[in-house]
Structure formats: structure tokens, C-alpha cells
Design a protein around this motif. Structure first.
Motif, mmCIF file in Angstrom:
data_model
loop_
_atom_site.group_PDB
_atom_site.id
_atom_site.type_symbol
_atom_site.label_atom_id
_atom_site.label_comp_id
_atom_site.label_asym_id
_atom_site.label_seq_id
_atom_site.Cartn_x
_atom_site.Cartn_y
_atom_site.Cartn_z
ATOM 1 N N LEU A 88 10.750 1.903 -7.313
ATOM 2 C CA LEU A 88 10.676 1.582 -8.622
ATOM 3 C C LEU A 88 10.106 3.151 -9.409
ATOM 4 N N ARG A 89 10.303 3.508 -10.420
ATOM 5 C CA ARG A 89 9.893 4.927 -11.096
ATOM 6 C C ARG A 89 8.841 4.593 -12.540
ATOM 7 N N LEU A 90 7.629 5.261 -11.942
ATOM 8 C CA LEU A 90 6.583 5.000 -12.989
ATOM 9 C C LEU A 90 7.064 6.429 -14.016
ATOM 10 N N VAL A 133 7.501 9.359 -11.662
ATOM 11 C CA VAL A 133 6.879 9.432 -10.143
ATOM 12 C C VAL A 133 7.717 8.339 -9.583
ATOM 13 N N GLU A 134 8.334 8.635 -8.342
ATOM 14 C CA GLU A 134 9.195 7.453 -7.729
ATOM 15 C C GLU A 134 8.275 6.814 -6.669
ATOM 16 N N GLU A 194 10.243 1.352 -14.250
ATOM 17 C CA GLU A 194 11.638 1.012 -14.212
ATOM 18 C C GLU A 194 12.066 0.858 -13.047
ATOM 19 N N ASP A 195 12.911 -0.209 -12.611
ATOM 20 C CA ASP A 195 13.537 -0.431 -11.837
ATOM 21 C C ASP A 195 15.039 0.051 -11.263
ATOM 22 N N PRO A 235 0.829 -1.037 -0.136
ATOM 23 C CA PRO A 235 0.028 0.095 -0.086
ATOM 24 C C PRO A 235 0.742 1.232 -0.044
ATOM 25 N N MET A 236 0.401 2.197 -0.448
ATOM 26 C CA MET A 236 1.119 3.372 -0.611
ATOM 27 C C MET A 236 0.291 4.657 -1.196
ATOM 28 N N ASN A 237 0.591 5.786 -0.889
ATOM 29 C CA ASN A 237 -0.015 7.166 -1.228
ATOM 30 C C ASN A 237 0.863 8.339 -1.878
#
Length: 199
Positions: free
Chosen positions: A172-174, A192-193, A129-130, A78-80
Motif C-alpha cells: 500500500l502507499r500512504l 510512504v510505501e 492507495e493499492d 505488524p511493521m516498522n
């Protein structure tokens, strides 16, 4: 003359006492023919046993350990986290689910701009991207391949990226529309990180 008449009478009498030669006629009734012997029933042949069918091997049920392992392969974090592009695009990531074959992001995407009626989030390359630089490309929806969002609209759903994120990854980097500027009205660029340390 009298002697001749007597002799003739005696001969006639003798003829009456002895019937004429011929096959003897029997007055006894004829014997009935012997009855034919009753047919002896032939015993039915013994049934031939059918060839034995090979037994079908039952498929073993998955062991509890195997089921637990498959569940352990999927990890939901989970994250925000929120990212904003100058063109009027806002992307909020609510969770990241890391599976064996895909990485799925639960997102809320909003767009608002007074100049244009819509924008696209995947007109160019859009991926995860990892830390090692490996990219998981987005699985484009068949009915909205460029991820078009109308102005004044909010989309809630999931973005699917094809491939598994390494278990050792800490973030991850979106990336949306790789290489584009954030103020591009047609297809704004946004990165977005996403920290995974909480998983």
C-alpha cells in the motif's frame, strides 16, 4: 196461660242448644306455610381455553465456522516503516489492520519546526492507495479534521481509511496532503510505501 209460658221457655232452651248460623270457627291452630324450596346452585361455566400463542422461533447461535470466518476477514500485519518530510514531519507506521469495512494504521506522528507552531497532515487529500490505483480516503476525526499537529508534539493513535484493502494486495502507499511539496510548512506532502508481504 201456663201453657204459653212453657212453650216460650222451651223455645229459648232450643235456641241456646243451637248456635247461630255463620261460618264455623275452628279452634285448631293454623298450619304454618310450607317452606320455599332451597335454590339449586347453578354450576359455574367451564373456563374457555385461551388461544394458543405462536411459538417464537429462537435465533440460531452463530456456528463456530461462521465465527472463525469473521475473525479470518480481519488481518493485522505488524511493521516498522518510517517516512520523513522536509518541513519537520515524521510518520512511523507500526501496523496495518485490514478489515471488511476499513483499513486501520497504528501510527506515531511527530512534528518539529522552529518557524511554525503547527502543521496539518490532511489539509488536502490524504489516503491509502493499492497497487491497482484504488484509493481509500481517510476518516477525518470530528475534533481534528485536518490532523493538526503542534510543533514539538508526538501523536500516537490510529488512522482509519474507509474501505477494505484487496486480499491480493502486496503493498500500500500512504499519502498525506496529495500534491503538496515536502517542505510545505502549512501542510507538507508525504508518501510512504507499506509492504504487506509479511502478512
Amino acid at each position: 196461660m201456663m201453657a204459653g209460658v212453657l212453650t216460650a221457655a222451651m223455645l229459648l232452651s232450643a235456641c241456646k242448644d243451637h248456635p247461630a248460623d255463620g261460618p264455623a270457627q275452628s279452634s285448631a291452630p293454623a298450619a304454618a306455610p310450607a317452606p320455599a324450596p332451597a335454590p339449586v346452585p347453578t354450576p359455574a361455566p367451564a373456563p374457555v381455553p385461551a388461544p394458543a400463542q405462536p411459538a417464537v422461533a429462537a435465533q440460531p447461535a452463530p456456528s463456530p465456522a461462521a465465527s472463525a470466518q469473521s475473525v479470518a476477514e480481519a488481518r493485522k500485519i505488524p511493521m516498522n516503516v518510517q517516512g520523513v518530510a522536509e518541513a519537520g514531519l515524521t510518520v512511523r507506521v507500526k501496523s496495518v489492520e485490514i478489515g471488511a469495512d476499513a483499513t486501520v494504521l497504528d501510527v506515531s506522528i511527530s512534528f518539529s519546526n522552529r518557524i511554525t507552531s503547527s502543521t496539518m497532515l490532511a489539509l488536502t487529500d490524504t489516503f491509502l492507495e493499492d497497487e491497482g490505483g484504488a484509493r481509500l480516503q481517510i476518516k477525518r476525526p470530528t475534533d481534528n479534521r485536518d490532523l493538526r499537529v503542534n510543533s514539538g508534539e508526538t501523536l500516537n493513535g490510529q488512522l482509519v481509511f474507509m474501505g477494505a484493502t484487496p486480499a491480493s494486495a502486496r503493498k500500500l502507499r500512504l499519502v498525506f496532503n496529495d500534491g503538496n511539496a515536502g517542505d510545505n510548512l502549512v501542510a507538507p506532502g508525504l508518501a510512504v510505501e507499506l509492504p504487506l508481504s509479511g502478512g
